[in-house]
Structures are given as C-alpha cells and as structure tokens.
Design an enzyme around this catalytic site. Structure first.
Site, PDB file in Angstrom:
ATOM      1  N   ASP A 493       0.807  -1.216   0.000  1.00 32.85           N
ATOM      2  CA  ASP A 493       0.000   0.000   0.000  1.00 32.85           C
ATOM      3  C   ASP A 493       0.839   1.264   0.000  1.00 32.85           C
ATOM      4  O   ASP A 493       0.327   2.352  -0.221  1.00 32.85           O
ATOM      5  CB  ASP A 493      -0.841   0.045   1.284  1.00 32.85           C
ATOM      6  CG  ASP A 493      -2.185  -0.614   1.121  1.00 32.85           C
ATOM      7  OD1 ASP A 493      -2.705  -0.627  -0.004  1.00 32.85           O
ATOM      8  OD2 ASP A 493      -2.712  -1.114   2.126  1.00 32.85           O
TER       9      ASP A 493
HETATM   10  C1  BGC Z   1      -0.018   0.185   5.595  1.00 33.47           C
HETATM   11  C2  BGC Z   1       0.091   1.421   6.390  1.00 33.47           C
HETATM   12  C3  BGC Z   1      -0.469   2.583   5.631  1.00 33.47           C
HETATM   13  C4  BGC Z   1      -1.854   2.258   5.191  1.00 33.47           C
HETATM   14  C5  BGC Z   1      -2.509   3.347   4.434  1.00 33.47           C
HETATM   15  C6  BGC Z   1      -1.402  -0.024   5.124  1.00 33.47           C
HETATM   16  O1  BGC Z   1      -1.523  -1.115   4.337  1.00 33.47           O
HETATM   17  O2  BGC Z   1       0.428  -0.929   6.322  1.00 33.47           O
HETATM   18  O3  BGC Z   1       1.363   1.674   6.776  1.00 33.47           O
HETATM   19  O4  BGC Z   1      -0.429   3.744   6.379  1.00 33.47           O
HETATM   20  O5  BGC Z   1      -1.879   1.096   4.445  1.00 33.47           O
HETATM   21  O6  BGC Z   1      -3.886   3.215   4.561  1.00 33.47           O
HETATM   22  C1  NOJ Z   2      -1.617  -3.825   5.502  1.00 33.97           C
HETATM   23  C2  NOJ Z   2      -2.795  -3.772   4.604  1.00 33.97           C
HETATM   24  O1  NOJ Z   2      -3.962  -4.094   5.324  1.00 33.97           O
HETATM   25  C3  NOJ Z   2      -2.620  -4.698   3.423  1.00 33.97           C
HETATM   26  O2  NOJ Z   2      -3.711  -4.609   2.568  1.00 33.97           O
HETATM   27  C4  NOJ Z   2      -1.344  -4.381   2.714  1.00 33.97           C
HETATM   28  O3  NOJ Z   2      -1.184  -5.310   1.670  1.00 33.97           O
HETATM   29  C5  NOJ Z   2      -0.167  -4.404   3.637  1.00 33.97           C
HETATM   30  N1  NOJ Z   2      -0.408  -3.568   4.775  1.00 33.97           N
HETATM   31  C6  NOJ Z   2       1.102  -3.955   2.960  1.00 33.97           C
HETATM   32  O4  NOJ Z   2       1.036  -2.614   2.630  1.00 33.97           O
END
Ligand code: BGC
Ligand code: NOJ
Length: 822
Positions: A493
């Site tokens: 993400d």
């Molecule tokens: C990540 C976070 C990030 C978020 C954004 C997640 O998947 O682990 O670090 O802030 O996405 O919504």
């Molecule tokens: C946590 C999120 O929930 C997931 O969707 C994502 O793939 C990982 N973080 C890596 O960013």
C-alpha cells in the site's frame, strides 16, 4: 525472557504477570457480538462493526493503553480491616493503589480467565461470548481465603460508547447532551439516540441483589479522579445516578459476605439488542424502551448452570472447528500453531479483517478487499459456509470494469468511498480466494451465483463473470514494458508511484497527481499469472476451452514481459516508476531487491525449470533474510523520495520500509517449497512463528501466540521488535505455507494432493484432515531423510499411483500412507 507459557492441553496461553511489554490481548465472540480483551481485561466491545456499532469506549492514545470496557473493583467493607490491608483493589490487574499479590491470566479460544488475589481474597474471572447470543458474560467467583469472615463489595462497571466510535471520540458539542439510560429491575439500559433514529440498545445486567447502581460517569468517578481511584468505590456506595447527557456508564455494586473458605459467584451480562423500528417502545406511544426482547435472555443467562452450558458449547464449537486439520510433527511450534493458534487467529482476521485491534482503532478501516480475500485462503477450510458468503459480499463491491472498492464497512457491506478503488492488485485476489474455495469444497455452483457490481440492483452477473472481469482489469491497464500499471498501489500500500505528495497530511493512497500510465508493477504481473492459472483450471472444467486458451496466451505474454523487463539478473525487479526507471534493481541506490516479486513470481511457477527461481531465492537468502525473518527490501530507504510515496516516509526498518513484513515471508516459504528446498522453507517458517519467538518476548514484545504484522528490520534501532499483532495476512499465509506446501496437503479441483516438502531431518509426520465430507488420516514417513519426493502412496492400504487422493472416495474415514524417498 518470557512473560508466561503455553498450556497446550488446555489450548491456552498463560500470562503470569500483568505488566507484559504491551497489552497481550484476546478476542471474544465469533459471530456478531465481538470484543477485545487484554490481559488486564481492558478492551472494547462492538456489534458487527467496530466503528458504527461500538458498545463500550476505548480511549485513544491513553496510558496505560489497555483500559476500557471492564472496570472491576473489590472493596473490603470490613470495618475491622487490619491497618495495612488495602481498602480496595482491581482484580483484573489494572493499575490500582493496591497491586495484586497473585496474578494469572489465561487466554483461551474464545474466552479469557483471570485468577488473582489480594489480602486473602481470591478472584476467578471468566469472560466469554456464548454462541448465538449478542452478549458478553462476566463470570466472577470471589473466595475468602482468610481465617475470618469477609465483607466485600464488588463494583462492576462499563463505560458506554455513543455507538459511532469516531463521532463519540470527537463530536463533544453534540454528544455531551445526548446520553439516555433506563434502569429497571437492576438492569442498566443504554439507549442514547434510541428516541430518534436508532432501534438498538445495550444493557448491563447482574445476578444477585445489587446494593446500588450508577449510570453517570462523574457520579461514579468523582471530580478530578480517574479509573484508578473512583470516588464511589472509595466511599463504598453508588448513588443511583441517572445519566442525562455527559458520559453514560453502567455500574453495579454487589455486596458479599463470605465465611472463611466460602465462594460467592456473580454473573454480569453486557448485551446488545435491536427492536423492530416500528415497535420500539413499551407501552406503544411512550418513550420507554421495549425490553421484552431481552428479558428472557437476561433471566436465563444469569443462572450459573446456563452459563456453564453456554461455555461448554462454545469450547466444543472450537474443538469442532479446529478438528478440520490437526497435525503431529516433530516440531512443537508447528503443532501448536497449526492445531490451535493459527486457526484461532484466522477466525479473528475473518471477523474483523484489519479493523479492530490494539493497533487498529476500529474507527479507521473496514473490511479490506485484498485483506479479506487473502484471509480466506487460510480460514475457508474451517468455515466454508461463511467463506462462501464473504466471497459474494466481496464480489458485490467490485465495479463493472472489474476493479474493486479497497474496503467496505462490515455493517452496511457497501464500498467505502473515502478510500475508493484503484489499487490494481485488488481484484486478482478474489480469483485466488474463489479458486481456493472451490478446490476445498468442490462447490462449482458458487460460480453461477448472481452478484451485483457496487451493490447496485440491476447490475447482477455471475460470480464467474466477476472473476473474468477481475483479470480483464489487469489486461486493460498495461504499461510501457507490457507490465501491469500499478495504480494507487499494489499489495504494498505504501509503494505509491503516482502520488508525488509534498504536503503534510495528504493521503498517499488517494492523492494521485500523475496520470498513471507509466508506473508498472512486476508484483501484479506475477499475481496475474498466478490468478490466470487458477482461472484457466476453472473455465476448463466449466467447458470454455477457447477462454482457457486465450487466458493461457495472456499469461504467457505477461511472463514474457516479466523476463524481458522484470528480471534483474539475479532476482525479479519490483516495479517501474513514473519516469520508467526500475525499482528493486541492482542499479538502484537503495531498495535494490524486494521480497514481494520473488515470492509471487515463483509461486506462479516462474523460473522453476531453468534455475532462475533458485537464483532469486538465493538472492533473498543473501540480501533479505535475517534471524528475525525476511525483510521487505534492502537497503531500506534512508530519506524521503517524492516519487516512491509512503514507503519512504517510514524510518528505515519499520513497516513497509524494510521491516520483516510477516505477510510476505510465507510467500518465500512457498517458493522454497516449490523449488524443493524444504529445509529453507521450514527455517523461514520458524523465524517468524510466534511460539518459536516466545523465548525472546522481551525483544519481540507482542503476543507469542499470534502473528504480528511486522517485526522491525535490521536497519531499525529496535530490530526484532514486533508490532501490529493479530490483524495480518501473515496468519493466513503462514498457515497455507505450512499446511499446504511444507506438509504439502493441498486441495485441488479433483482431490487432495499430498506432496510434502519438509525439513530433511524429519522422520515424517501425521495429520488428520477433513476434505469434502471425508476425513483423511495421513501418515508420512521419511526414512531416507529427503525434503521431497513421494515414492509410494497407499490409500486405505492399497497402493495408488500419483500423489492426489481422489475426491470420489466414499464419505467417511480413510487412511493415507505416504513414503518419501529418492
Ligand atoms: C499500511 C500502512 C499505511 C496504510 C494506508 C497499510 O496497508 O500498512 O502503513 O499507512 O496502508 O492506509
Ligand atoms: C496492511 C494492509 O492491510 C494490506 O492490505 C497491505 O497489503 C499491507 N499492509 C502492505 O502494505
């Protein structure tokens, strides 16, 4: 250093001191009523949706962090109390003027127990949510271990949340004038907003004859006091306050007179109920809550026998769920995780996705599309019917172009507009999840289910068509190197290649200021190839050979693009940025190699024939593997790169910037297993297995019974420290990697494949696995000490060719004996 120990026979983790490095929590409930409970009974409860239907408050950024929900006090009402004896204490181990003399917390499957004592008074507490009920039971036994009679009061308190947890935490100007309660027959009812548009309420009931109640927080706590020393407990009596606005609570006072050795039992119920919108009041036309719907439940469950029965049913249900797969391997950490804690964590990730934990506040995210899809890969074996429903709910948040909302709210099941769509990997995970479901259950009919797009009536088409469009979505968005365009982000993400954010507070995920036509993802390419293999198998069985053929061609073209532009010489590249430069390449200064494409591309079979898979895995071993697990990429980014997005916003070694992001480690385990290297696969498995890390609990700091999202990477000052426990795709993937690839027991469309790739030191293992109405008792022997290679398989004592046990065997028990060798 440890803070407790496993009790495998009882399927519990036993915490022996209240001051664990972080609150070590558990979850209660598996259906609609869910709550979190820490090792000092803090937490919060909600109905279905941690944001929209919160029952009890959690105070954000609070210290200590694990207060909330369950406030209990034991007061010594004896006027002849010895001078040094405390007036009151908190039997849950929460901060109090009188710390406990003895403390033990046992987190079990669906329940938490505490046994604590202070000045000769022992408290046994048990918390759980019965099956089929929307309530939490607190069962409290107080025993007088003194030589003289004891006169005590138990104070039991909850602080109500005004339903929408976000609004409750922020909108004081309205909320402080809203609260309404009723008290009837000793039951406290919380009914804020019930007089207008809500038709649901909460209640807090107790057995016995309470000496009083309070429903206004200030009356209970007193001015300038907190939960450590409430005025009412100090004074020894509640004042029967009725909340009008301000902060509503439910407080009961239960007096106890105990002879030496005597025990008194109290039951409390924290419940939720809904009335039909048209008949909310009793009598009709009044403003009085109609309580008829809950009175019988309250009466029934305030009886100890009924509570015992409900508890037995709930633990029996857990044993039943777990029985779908049980293993006996030479490794205790594997056995413990596979048999007990991994299925348990999977039920939690199924229920709350990434919404509610001690790291996810329950007011941010709903159910993530890719998260829930991947969680299913692990949990569908245990809950196939609920998995089916979930697949259809997810598909209903797809958009007509095949894309998908990134998240939806569990209460409404409607896609979340704030975050929207545009994460280009999202839809592909649904293909993997659906295929896994069909392989497990043989239920091809699900593909015919009619499902709308964006939940809009009139847009329905078959689930099969949804999957088709999911793949099409990738093919419609191909970049300059023939690789998929990344969109807002792919699985990572935080790799935001179209964002270029330079203003604090901007969302890296939803701010897009590039046209998105250049930046590409090798990861999505690998995922596409994997998903198309599943789809090919599905459509072939459905009788669409032409479609299968064209998908094979598309996957082939994608593979060519990966080898042309995604192979860096010794590993797979990660992506191309908006200027068309590679990411995850030896030519980069930082972020030279990433874990994700090595995992997914090899899982899709790339390079297995020509040795390039092994080369990539060797690069992982050399550059990314650490004793605490495999980091996401190396070197981590030391400064902020405008063109990379959130990934470089984290200090090196944390989160997406080069931590051990546990979710991805099992992909390498699977890749190693696919490459036949069982020793490496298992070694990686143990590095992140929480039980195997128990002895370094002072470093790891999170719960030793569940996976955490991340472990700080080697560039971080707190290297080895875990964070964000419980809600992580690591639970599903570690389970899949161990059971399907290392133990090698893998459902396929036509049967159950058993093709282990185990550590060469193992003599073998045993497993019992349910599969489509049959149960297989599997014994694997490994006399030649190999990792892989089935030389003989016997089913019910008869040699059969191959390694797939047919799905057509008669229902019931079957034995499968396997011999590995050269
Ligand atoms: C990540 C976070 C990030 C978020 C954004 C997640 O998947 O682990 O670090 O802030 O996405 O919504
Ligand atoms: C946590 C999120 O929930 C997931 O969707 C994502 O793939 C990982 N973080 C890596 O960013």
């Amino acid at each position: 250093m440890r803070y407790g120990h496993f009790d495998d026979d009882r399927r519990e983790y036993v915490i022996t001191r209240p001051d664990t490095p972080l609150p070590w929590i558990n979850y209660l409930g598996t259906e609609d009523f869910l709550s979190l409970i820490s090792n000092t009974a803090g937490g919060y409860a909600f109905y279905r949706d941690a944001r929209l239907r919160r029952l009890t408050r959690f105070r954000y950024n609070n210290v200590p962090p694990d207060q909330g929900s369950r406030f209990l006090y034991l007061r010594d009402d004896d006027t002849d109390r010895p001078p040094q004896a405390p007036l009151f204490w908190r039997p849950t181990g929460q901060p109090s003027p009188a710390p406990l003399e003895n403390y033990e917390c046992r987190h079990g499957l669906g329940y938490t127990r505490l046994r604590t004592s202070q000045s000769g008074i022992q408290a046994d507490l048990r918390f759980f949510v019965p099956l089929g009920e929307n309530l939490e039971i607190w069962q409290i036994r107080v025993t007088n271990q003194r030589k003289r009679p004891a006169r005590l009061s138990l104070f039991a308190v909850v602080e109500f949340c005004l339903w929408d947890a976000w609004d409750d935490a922020t909108n004081y100007q309205r909320n402080l004038s809203l609260a309404e309660v009723e008290v009837e027959d000793g039951v406290i009812y919380h009914k804020t907003e019930y007089r207008e548009r809500r038709n649901h309420f909460a209640y807090f009931a107790c057995s016995g004859t309470p000496a009083g109640y309070d429903t206004q927080r200030s009356a209970f706590l007193g001015d300038y006091r907190g939960w450590e020393t409430p005025l009412a407990v100090t004074a020894g009596r509640l004042s029967n306050s009725i909340a009008h606005g301000w902060e509503p609570i439910g407080a009961h006072q239960l007096p106890m007179e105990l002879e030496p050795g005597a025990t008194s039992e109290v039951i409390l119920l924290l419940g939720y109920a809904e009335n039909p919108a048209a008949s909310k009041f009793d009598p009709p036309g009044s403003q009085t809550l109609d309580k008829r719907i809950v009175r019988p439940t309250i009466q029934r469950l305030l009886e100890p026998e009924a509570v015992e029965q409900a508890f037995r049913e709930s633990t029996a249900a857990w044993d039943e769920t777990r029985s779908a797969l049980q293993v006996e391997t030479p490794d205790p950490h594997t056995n413990r995780l596979v048999n007990i804690w991994n299925p348990y964590q999977l039920s939690v990730t199924f229920n709350v996705s990434r919404s509610a934990s001690y790291f996810d506040t329950g007011i941010g995210r709903g159910i993530g599309f890719r998260d829930a899809s991947q969680d299913l890969l692990g949990s569908l074996l245990f809950i196939p019917d609920r998995a089916r429903r979930r697949l259809l709910d997810l598909a209903a948040t797809q958009l007509p172009d095949g894309g998908a909302y990134h998240q939806y709210q569990p209460l409404t099941k409607i896609g979340n507009n704030d975050i929207g769509s545009g994460f280009h990997d999202d839809p592909l995970w649904l293909v993997l999840a659906t295929a896994a479901y069909v392989k497990e259950t043989g239920d091809f009919d699900i593909l015919n289910e009619s499902v709308p797009f964006d939940n809009a009536v009139g847009t329905e088409t078959s689930l099969e068509d949804h999957l088709r469009r999911a793949l099409r979505f990738t093919l419609d968005r191909i970049g300059p190197h023939g690789l998929p365009l990344i969109g807002r982000a792919d699985w990572n993400d935080c790799l935001n290649l179209n964002c270029f954010s330079d203003s604090p507070g901007q969302s890296f995920q939803t701010t897009v200021n590039k046209d998105g036509k250049i930046a590409e993802s090798v990861f999505i390419a690998g995922l596409f190839i994997l998903a198309s293999q599943e789809m090919v198998a599905l459509v072939e069985r459905r009788g669409y050979p032409a479609e299968a053929e064209s998908l094979v061609d598309a996957a082939h073209a994608m593979e060519t693009a990966v080898w042309d532009a995604g192979w860096d010489g010794a590993w797979f590249r990660r992506a191309y940025d908006d200027a068309g430069r590679p990411i995850g390449s030896a030519e980069c200064q930082e972020g030279q190699i990433f874990i994700e494409p090595q995992g997914i591309c090899i899982m899709a079979g790339l390079g297995l024939q020509d040795g390039r898979a092994r080369t990539a895995l060797d690069s992982v071993a050399a550059r990314l593997a650490t004793p605490h697990g495999i980091v996401l990429h190396a070197p981590a980014y030391r400064r902020y790169y405008l063109h990379l997005g959130e990934i470089s916003s984290y200090p090196p070694g944390y989160k997406e910037n080069g931590s051990v992001f546990c979710h991805t480690n099992p992909w390498i385990m699977i890749a190693e297993a696919r490459a036949g290297r069982g020793d490496a696969a298992f070694d990686y498995y143990l590095r992140i297995n929480p039980s195997a890390r128990e002895e370094q609990s002072d470093v790891h700091r999170c719960e030793p019974y569940v996976y955490a999202q991340m472990i700080a990477g080697r560039e971080a000052p707190t290297y080895g420290e875990a964070k964000n426990s419980w809600l992580t795709g690591a639970a599903a993937w570690a389970h899949v990697a161990m059971t399907q690839w290392i133990l090698g027991i893998r459902p396929e469309f036509d049967g159950l494949r058993i093709d282990p790739c185990i550590p060469s030191a193992w003599d073998g293992f045993k497993a019992s696995r349910a599969f489509r109405g049959r149960n297989f008792r599997i014994v694997v022997r490994n006399p030649d000490k190999v990792c892989r290679g089935v030389v003989e398989m016997k089913v019910d004592g008869v040699k059969v060719p191959g390694v797939v046990v047919s799905a057509d065997l008669p229902e019931g028990e079957h034995s499968v004996e396997i011999r590995l060798g050269r």
